[in-house]
Design a protein around this motif. Structure first.
Motif, PDB file in Angstrom:
ATOM      1  N   ALA A   1       0.818  -1.213   0.000  1.00 33.22           N
ATOM      2  CA  ALA A   1       0.000   0.000   0.000  1.00 33.22           C
ATOM      3  C   ALA A   1       0.853   1.265   0.000  1.00 33.22           C
ATOM      4  O   ALA A   1       0.476   2.283  -0.586  1.00 33.22           O
ATOM      5  CB  ALA A   1      -0.941  -0.007   1.208  1.00 33.22           C
ATOM      6  N   SER A   2       2.014   1.209   0.631  1.00 35.04           N
ATOM      7  CA  SER A   2       2.878   2.398   0.693  1.00 35.04           C
ATOM      8  C   SER A   2       3.696   2.574  -0.581  1.00 35.04           C
ATOM      9  O   SER A   2       4.221   3.653  -0.834  1.00 35.04           O
ATOM     10  CB  SER A   2       3.810   2.329   1.904  1.00 35.04           C
ATOM     11  OG  SER A   2       4.780   1.321   1.728  1.00 35.04           O
ATOM     12  N   GLY A   3       3.842   1.502  -1.379  1.00 36.17           N
ATOM     13  CA  GLY A   3       4.596   1.600  -2.622  1.00 36.17           C
ATOM     14  C   GLY A   3       5.914   0.847  -2.624  1.00 36.17           C
ATOM     15  O   GLY A   3       6.677   0.949  -3.579  1.00 36.17           O
ATOM     16  N   ALA A   4       6.198   0.086  -1.554  1.00 38.32           N
ATOM     17  CA  ALA A   4       7.450  -0.690  -1.515  1.00 38.32           C
ATOM     18  C   ALA A   4       7.349  -1.870  -2.476  1.00 38.32           C
ATOM     19  O   ALA A   4       6.260  -2.339  -2.803  1.00 38.32           O
ATOM     20  CB  ALA A   4       7.721  -1.185  -0.099  1.00 38.32           C
ATOM     21  N   ASP A   5       8.504  -2.342  -2.933  1.00 35.55           N
ATOM     22  CA  ASP A   5       8.551  -3.428  -3.903  1.00 35.55           C
ATOM     23  C   ASP A   5       8.636  -4.810  -3.271  1.00 35.55           C
ATOM     24  O   ASP A   5       8.225  -5.787  -3.884  1.00 35.55           O
ATOM     25  CB  ASP A   5       9.742  -3.222  -4.849  1.00 35.55           C
ATOM     26  CG  ASP A   5       9.558  -1.955  -5.660  1.00 35.55           C
ATOM     27  OD1 ASP A   5       8.796  -2.003  -6.631  1.00 35.55           O
ATOM     28  OD2 ASP A   5      10.157  -0.914  -5.304  1.00 35.55           O
TER      29      ASP A   5
END
Length: 169
Positions: free
Chosen positions: A135-139
């Motif tokens: 949700a935060s955009g980490a891979d």
């Protein structure tokens, strides 16, 4: 070889493939060049000892340049100053944690920062943590303590995400 399953210690947040590690085969053949020699990596970690260990592991893996930051805010400054190819980021830090760090990157006006691969490191890698990371955009999320094998696998994820396929190094 790309597989759909994450190696032990690496939990995928966005479902990207994993590049198989061939460094042991290269070492046995007497080759020292690694596919990571083109990478510039930023380590964002509040524990100085852990930062040092990660920097040494990255150097041993042949990473071209390793930059360090002690929290999310200094990590953002380091991204602007060094333009790394990949960020290894602790989740739990103060004053800005890993979630705030990656959300700020993803909201940046700079398209490179919006797509910069960020791999979280956490002592807790359950479904909730993976969902928060996604949700935060980490891979991806690496289990702490990070091992040389899980770090190689994480760098393989970054290469599989496009660094090898032509993104600037």
């Amino acid at each position: 070889m790309t597989t759909g399953a994450s190696p032990p210690g690496v939990a995928q947040a966005k479902g990207q493939g994993v590049v198989a590690d061939r460094s042991a085969e290269s070492a046995a053949a007497g080759k020292t060049e690694t596919p990571f020699g083109v990478l510039s990596v930023l380590v964002v970690e509040d524990e100085s000892f852990t930062r040092m260990v990660l920097a040494k592991m990255l150097g041993t893996l042949g990473v071209k340049a390793v930059h360090q930051a002690a929290d999310g805010e200094s990590g953002l400054a380091a991204v602007a100053a060094h333009a790394p190819d990949l960020v290894l980021c602790d989740v739990e830090m103060q004053p800005m944690d890993g979630f705030g760090f990656v959300r700020t990157l993803r909201a940046s006006a700079d398209s490179r920062q919006r797509t910069l691969p960020v791999l979280f490191m956490s002592g807790r890698v359950d479904d909730d943590r993976k969902a928060q990371a996604h949700a935060s955009g980490a891979d991806a999320v690496l289990a702490k303590p990070v091992t040389p094998a899980s770090l190689r696998d994480a760098l393989g994820i970054a290469l599989g995400a496009g660094l090898k396929a032509g993104q600037p190094a």
